[in-house]
Design an enzyme around this catalytic site. Structure first.
Site, PDB file in Angstrom:
ATOM      1  N   SER A   8     -35.567  -6.742  14.523  1.00  0.00           N
ATOM      2  CA  SER A   8     -35.990  -8.146  14.524  1.00  0.00           C
ATOM      3  C   SER A   8     -35.316  -8.988  15.593  1.00  0.00           C
ATOM      4  CB  SER A   8     -35.739  -8.775  13.150  1.00  0.00           C
ATOM      5  OG  SER A   8     -34.354  -8.940  12.911  1.00  0.00           O
ATOM      6  N   SER A  36     -40.387 -10.040  12.770  1.00  0.00           N
ATOM      7  CA  SER A  36     -39.207 -10.680  12.193  1.00  0.00           C
ATOM      8  C   SER A  36     -39.580 -11.484  10.958  1.00  0.00           C
ATOM      9  CB  SER A  36     -38.534 -11.600  13.223  1.00  0.00           C
ATOM     10  OG  SER A  36     -37.461 -12.316  12.635  1.00  0.00           O
ATOM     11  N   SER A  58     -32.239  -3.240  12.065  1.00  0.00           N
ATOM     12  CA  SER A  58     -33.675  -3.436  12.293  1.00  0.00           C
ATOM     13  C   SER A  58     -33.921  -3.929  13.716  1.00  0.00           C
ATOM     14  CB  SER A  58     -34.245  -4.446  11.299  1.00  0.00           C
ATOM     15  OG  SER A  58     -33.831  -5.765  11.633  1.00  0.00           O
ATOM     16  N   LYS A 102     -30.187 -13.553  12.515  1.00  0.00           N
ATOM     17  CA  LYS A 102     -31.258 -14.247  13.237  1.00  0.00           C
ATOM     18  C   LYS A 102     -30.619 -15.266  14.176  1.00  0.00           C
ATOM     19  CE  LYS A 102     -34.384 -12.291  10.510  1.00  0.00           C
ATOM     20  NZ  LYS A 102     -35.235 -11.180  10.990  1.00  0.00           N
TER      21      LYS A 102
END
Length: 267
Positions: free
Chosen positions: A76, A224, A74, A131
Protein backbone atom coordinates in the site's frame (compact mmCIF):
# COMPACT_ATOMS: atom_id res chain seq x y z
CA UNK A 1 2.41 -6.42 17.28
CA UNK A 2 0.40 -5.82 20.44
CA UNK A 3 1.07 -9.39 21.56
CA UNK A 4 4.85 -8.87 21.49
CA UNK A 5 4.56 -5.63 23.42
CA UNK A 6 2.36 -7.33 26.02
CA UNK A 7 4.82 -10.21 26.45
CA UNK A 8 7.75 -7.81 26.75
CA UNK A 9 6.02 -5.74 29.43
CA UNK A 10 4.98 -8.90 31.32
CA UNK A 11 8.50 -10.36 31.27
CA UNK A 12 10.02 -7.06 32.38
CA UNK A 13 7.55 -6.76 35.25
CA UNK A 14 8.00 -10.40 36.32
CA UNK A 15 11.81 -10.36 36.33
CA UNK A 16 11.77 -6.99 38.10
CA UNK A 17 9.49 -8.30 40.83
CA UNK A 18 11.65 -11.41 41.32
CA UNK A 19 14.78 -9.24 41.56
CA UNK A 20 13.09 -6.87 44.04
CA UNK A 21 11.73 -9.73 46.16
CA UNK A 22 15.15 -11.32 46.34
CA UNK A 23 16.82 -8.05 47.26
CA UNK A 24 14.31 -7.20 50.01
CA UNK A 25 13.50 -10.65 51.42
CA UNK A 26 15.04 -13.76 49.94
CA UNK A 27 18.70 -12.69 50.02
CA UNK A 28 18.38 -11.77 53.72
CA UNK A 29 16.84 -15.16 54.49
CA UNK A 30 19.66 -16.95 52.72
CA UNK A 31 22.20 -14.91 54.63
CA UNK A 32 20.47 -15.61 57.97
CA UNK A 33 20.37 -19.33 57.25
CA UNK A 34 23.97 -19.45 56.10
CA UNK A 35 25.98 -22.40 57.36
CA UNK A 36 29.72 -23.04 57.53
CA UNK A 37 29.86 -23.02 53.74
CA UNK A 38 28.39 -19.53 53.53
CA UNK A 39 25.03 -18.35 52.09
CA UNK A 40 23.09 -20.77 49.92
CA UNK A 41 23.39 -20.43 46.15
CA UNK A 42 20.87 -18.16 44.45
CA UNK A 43 17.87 -20.00 42.95
CA UNK A 44 18.02 -20.34 39.19
CA UNK A 45 14.93 -18.15 38.72
CA UNK A 46 16.52 -15.35 40.75
CA UNK A 47 19.80 -15.69 38.84
CA UNK A 48 18.07 -15.46 35.44
CA UNK A 49 15.81 -12.61 36.55
CA UNK A 50 18.75 -10.52 37.75
CA UNK A 51 20.55 -11.17 34.48
CA UNK A 52 17.67 -10.42 32.12
CA UNK A 53 15.86 -7.62 33.95
CA UNK A 54 18.28 -4.80 32.97
CA UNK A 55 18.28 -6.01 29.34
CA UNK A 56 14.48 -6.16 29.22
CA UNK A 57 14.19 -2.68 30.76
CA UNK A 58 16.58 -1.29 28.15
CA UNK A 59 14.76 -2.97 25.23
CA UNK A 60 11.34 -1.91 26.53
CA UNK A 61 12.49 1.67 27.08
CA UNK A 62 14.08 2.00 23.63
CA UNK A 63 11.16 0.33 21.88
CA UNK A 64 8.48 2.30 23.72
CA UNK A 65 10.01 5.76 23.91
CA UNK A 66 12.82 6.06 21.33
CA UNK A 67 12.49 3.93 18.18
CA UNK A 68 10.62 0.77 17.26
CA UNK A 69 11.25 -1.53 14.28
CA UNK A 70 8.43 -2.52 11.96
CA UNK A 71 8.24 -4.66 8.84
CA UNK A 72 6.24 -3.56 5.79
CA UNK A 73 3.84 -6.43 4.99
CA UNK A 74 1.85 -4.97 2.08
CA UNK A 75 2.19 -2.93 -1.10
CA UNK A 76 0.00 0.00 0.00
CA UNK A 77 2.96 2.40 0.41
CA UNK A 78 4.75 1.57 -2.84
CA UNK A 79 6.82 3.06 -4.39
CA UNK A 80 8.01 4.79 -1.20
CA UNK A 81 8.15 1.58 0.85
CA UNK A 82 8.45 -1.93 -0.55
CA UNK A 83 7.23 -5.26 0.75
CA UNK A 84 10.15 -6.58 2.81
CA UNK A 85 11.37 -3.20 4.03
CA UNK A 86 12.18 -3.06 7.73
CA UNK A 87 11.71 0.46 9.04
CA UNK A 88 12.41 2.44 12.19
CA UNK A 89 9.65 4.50 13.77
CA UNK A 90 10.35 7.55 15.93
CA UNK A 91 8.29 6.94 19.09
CA UNK A 92 8.71 10.41 20.64
CA UNK A 93 7.99 12.60 17.60
CA UNK A 94 4.34 13.01 18.62
CA UNK A 95 4.70 12.58 22.37
CA UNK A 96 5.54 9.73 24.73
CA UNK A 97 2.95 6.98 25.17
CA UNK A 98 2.62 4.10 27.60
CA UNK A 99 3.21 0.61 26.21
CA UNK A 100 0.14 -1.54 25.42
CA UNK A 101 -2.44 1.20 26.13
CA UNK A 102 -0.74 3.70 23.76
CA UNK A 103 -2.05 6.50 26.01
CA UNK A 104 -0.01 9.70 25.72
CA UNK A 105 1.50 11.01 28.95
CA UNK A 106 3.86 13.66 27.56
CA UNK A 107 3.08 15.89 24.57
CA UNK A 108 6.12 16.79 22.45
CA UNK A 109 5.19 17.46 18.82
CA UNK A 110 2.34 17.25 16.36
CA UNK A 111 2.08 15.35 13.05
CA UNK A 112 2.81 17.33 9.93
CA UNK A 113 1.19 17.01 6.53
CA UNK A 114 3.16 14.45 4.53
CA UNK A 115 4.47 12.45 7.50
CA UNK A 116 4.50 8.67 7.06
CA UNK A 117 2.99 7.30 10.26
CA UNK A 118 2.43 3.96 11.94
CA UNK A 119 -0.91 3.68 13.72
CA UNK A 120 -3.61 1.32 14.94
CA UNK A 121 -6.66 1.57 12.65
CA UNK A 122 -9.92 2.18 14.51
CA UNK A 123 -11.56 -0.97 13.11
CA UNK A 124 -8.53 -3.21 13.81
CA UNK A 125 -6.98 -1.84 17.02
CA UNK A 126 -4.65 -4.81 17.51
CA UNK A 127 -2.86 -4.28 14.18
CA UNK A 128 -0.21 -1.77 13.11
CA UNK A 129 -0.73 -0.04 9.76
CA UNK A 130 1.32 2.55 7.89
CA UNK A 131 0.10 5.40 5.67
CA UNK A 132 0.89 9.02 4.81
CA UNK A 133 -0.89 11.98 6.44
CA UNK A 134 -2.59 13.99 3.72
CA UNK A 135 -5.04 16.04 5.79
CA UNK A 136 -4.60 17.79 9.14
CA UNK A 137 -7.43 18.83 11.48
CA UNK A 138 -9.58 21.42 9.70
CA UNK A 139 -8.34 20.56 6.19
CA UNK A 140 -10.80 20.02 3.36
CA UNK A 141 -9.73 16.95 1.38
CA UNK A 142 -11.09 15.84 -1.97
CA UNK A 143 -10.18 12.86 -4.13
CA UNK A 144 -11.46 12.80 -7.71
CA UNK A 145 -10.07 11.21 -10.87
CA UNK A 146 -6.88 10.08 -9.10
CA UNK A 147 -6.14 13.60 -7.90
CA UNK A 148 -6.01 14.93 -4.34
CA UNK A 149 -7.62 18.30 -3.64
CA UNK A 150 -6.38 20.20 -0.59
CA UNK A 151 -8.46 23.08 0.76
CA UNK A 152 -10.13 23.69 -2.57
CA UNK A 153 -7.04 23.40 -4.77
CA UNK A 154 -5.88 20.35 -6.77
CA UNK A 155 -2.36 19.15 -6.05
CA UNK A 156 0.07 19.36 -8.99
CA UNK A 157 1.44 16.09 -10.37
CA UNK A 158 4.54 15.31 -12.42
CA UNK A 159 4.67 12.04 -14.37
CA UNK A 160 7.97 10.28 -13.69
CA UNK A 161 7.44 7.27 -15.96
CA UNK A 162 6.32 3.65 -15.85
CA UNK A 163 7.04 1.78 -12.64
CA UNK A 164 8.91 -1.53 -12.55
CA UNK A 165 8.21 -3.59 -9.44
CA UNK A 166 10.51 -6.16 -7.88
CA UNK A 167 10.00 -9.23 -5.69
CA UNK A 168 6.57 -9.43 -4.09
CA UNK A 169 5.78 -6.04 -5.62
CA UNK A 170 6.37 -7.18 -9.20
CA UNK A 171 2.64 -7.12 -9.97
CA UNK A 172 2.80 -3.32 -9.73
CA UNK A 173 4.92 -3.19 -12.88
CA UNK A 174 3.31 -1.06 -15.55
CA UNK A 175 1.73 1.39 -13.12
CA UNK A 176 2.24 5.09 -13.68
CA UNK A 177 4.71 6.65 -11.25
CA UNK A 178 4.13 10.30 -10.38
CA UNK A 179 5.41 12.93 -7.99
CA UNK A 180 2.57 14.38 -5.95
CA UNK A 181 3.38 17.96 -4.95
CA UNK A 182 1.97 17.94 -1.44
CA UNK A 183 2.93 21.38 0.00
CA UNK A 184 6.38 21.09 1.54
CA UNK A 185 6.44 17.29 1.15
CA UNK A 186 6.56 16.12 -2.47
CA UNK A 187 6.54 12.33 -2.73
CA UNK A 188 6.05 9.58 -5.28
CA UNK A 189 2.74 7.78 -5.83
CA UNK A 190 1.51 4.98 -8.08
CA UNK A 191 -1.61 4.85 -10.21
CA UNK A 192 -3.01 1.73 -11.89
CA UNK A 193 -5.48 3.13 -14.43
CA UNK A 194 -6.09 -0.27 -16.05
CA UNK A 195 -6.29 -2.35 -12.89
CA UNK A 196 -8.12 -0.36 -10.21
CA UNK A 197 -8.22 -1.75 -6.68
CA UNK A 198 -11.93 -0.89 -6.50
CA UNK A 199 -14.55 -0.02 -9.14
CA UNK A 200 -14.35 3.45 -10.61
CA UNK A 201 -15.79 6.07 -8.32
CA UNK A 202 -15.38 4.19 -5.06
CA UNK A 203 -12.98 5.95 -2.73
CA UNK A 204 -13.79 9.32 -4.27
CA UNK A 205 -15.38 12.11 -2.31
CA UNK A 206 -14.87 15.21 -0.19
CA UNK A 207 -14.11 15.31 3.52
CA UNK A 208 -13.47 17.86 6.28
CA UNK A 209 -10.98 16.56 8.84
CA UNK A 210 -12.41 16.97 12.37
CA UNK A 211 -10.35 18.15 15.38
CA UNK A 212 -8.07 15.52 16.82
CA UNK A 213 -8.08 13.43 13.63
CA UNK A 214 -6.09 12.99 10.43
CA UNK A 215 -6.77 11.91 6.85
CA UNK A 216 -4.29 9.24 5.76
CA UNK A 217 -3.66 7.62 2.38
CA UNK A 218 -1.31 5.03 0.95
CA UNK A 219 1.08 6.08 -1.81
CA UNK A 220 -0.11 3.12 -3.91
CA UNK A 221 -3.40 4.86 -4.58
CA UNK A 222 -5.31 2.01 -6.26
CA UNK A 223 -4.20 -0.60 -3.73
CA UNK A 224 -4.59 1.01 -0.31
CA UNK A 225 -7.31 0.67 2.31
CA UNK A 226 -7.19 4.10 3.92
CA UNK A 227 -9.23 7.11 5.08
CA UNK A 228 -11.10 7.19 1.77
CA UNK A 229 -12.85 4.01 2.85
CA UNK A 230 -12.85 3.77 6.66
CA UNK A 231 -12.73 7.38 7.79
CA UNK A 232 -10.46 9.59 9.86
CA UNK A 233 -7.53 8.47 12.01
CA UNK A 234 -7.85 9.54 15.68
CA UNK A 235 -4.74 11.16 17.15
CA UNK A 236 -4.88 8.67 20.03
CA UNK A 237 -4.20 5.81 17.58
CA UNK A 238 -0.86 7.14 16.36
CA UNK A 239 2.19 5.02 17.17
CA UNK A 240 4.98 7.12 15.72
CA UNK A 241 6.66 8.62 12.66
CA UNK A 242 8.48 6.36 10.20
CA UNK A 243 11.85 7.86 9.33
CA UNK A 244 14.29 5.26 7.97
CA UNK A 245 14.63 1.89 6.23
CA UNK A 246 17.21 -0.14 8.15
CA UNK A 247 16.93 -3.41 6.18
CA UNK A 248 15.25 -4.86 3.11
CA UNK A 249 14.66 -8.61 2.79
CA UNK A 250 12.38 -10.15 0.18
CA UNK A 251 12.91 -13.80 -0.78
CA UNK A 252 10.93 -13.24 -3.97
CA UNK A 253 13.45 -10.67 -5.20
CA UNK A 254 16.87 -11.16 -6.75
CA UNK A 255 18.95 -10.49 -4.74
CA UNK A 256 17.00 -11.19 -1.54
CA UNK A 257 18.57 -8.19 0.21
CA UNK A 258 18.54 -4.80 -1.50
CA UNK A 259 21.50 -3.08 0.13
CA UNK A 260 20.73 0.18 -1.68
CA UNK A 261 17.68 0.67 0.57
CA UNK A 262 19.56 0.24 3.87
CA UNK A 263 19.71 3.60 5.65
CA UNK A 264 17.27 5.22 3.21
CA UNK A 265 15.37 8.18 4.65
CA UNK A 266 11.60 7.98 4.27
CA UNK A 267 10.37 11.12 2.46
Amino acid sequence: MVWFETILVALTAFTGLVWLLDRLVLAKRRAAAAGPQGPAKEPLLVDYSKAFFPILVLVLGLRSFVAEPFRIPSSSMMPTLLIGDFILVNKFAYGLRWPITNKKFLAIGEPQRGDVVVFRPPMRPREDWIKRIIGLPGDRIGYHDNRVWLNGKPLPYVVDGIYTGVGQGADASGATELTEELPGRPHRVLEHPDLPFLPQGQGEGDWVVPPGHYFVMGDNRDNSEDSRFWGFLPEANLRGKAFMVWMNFDRSADPWIDTSRIGMRIP
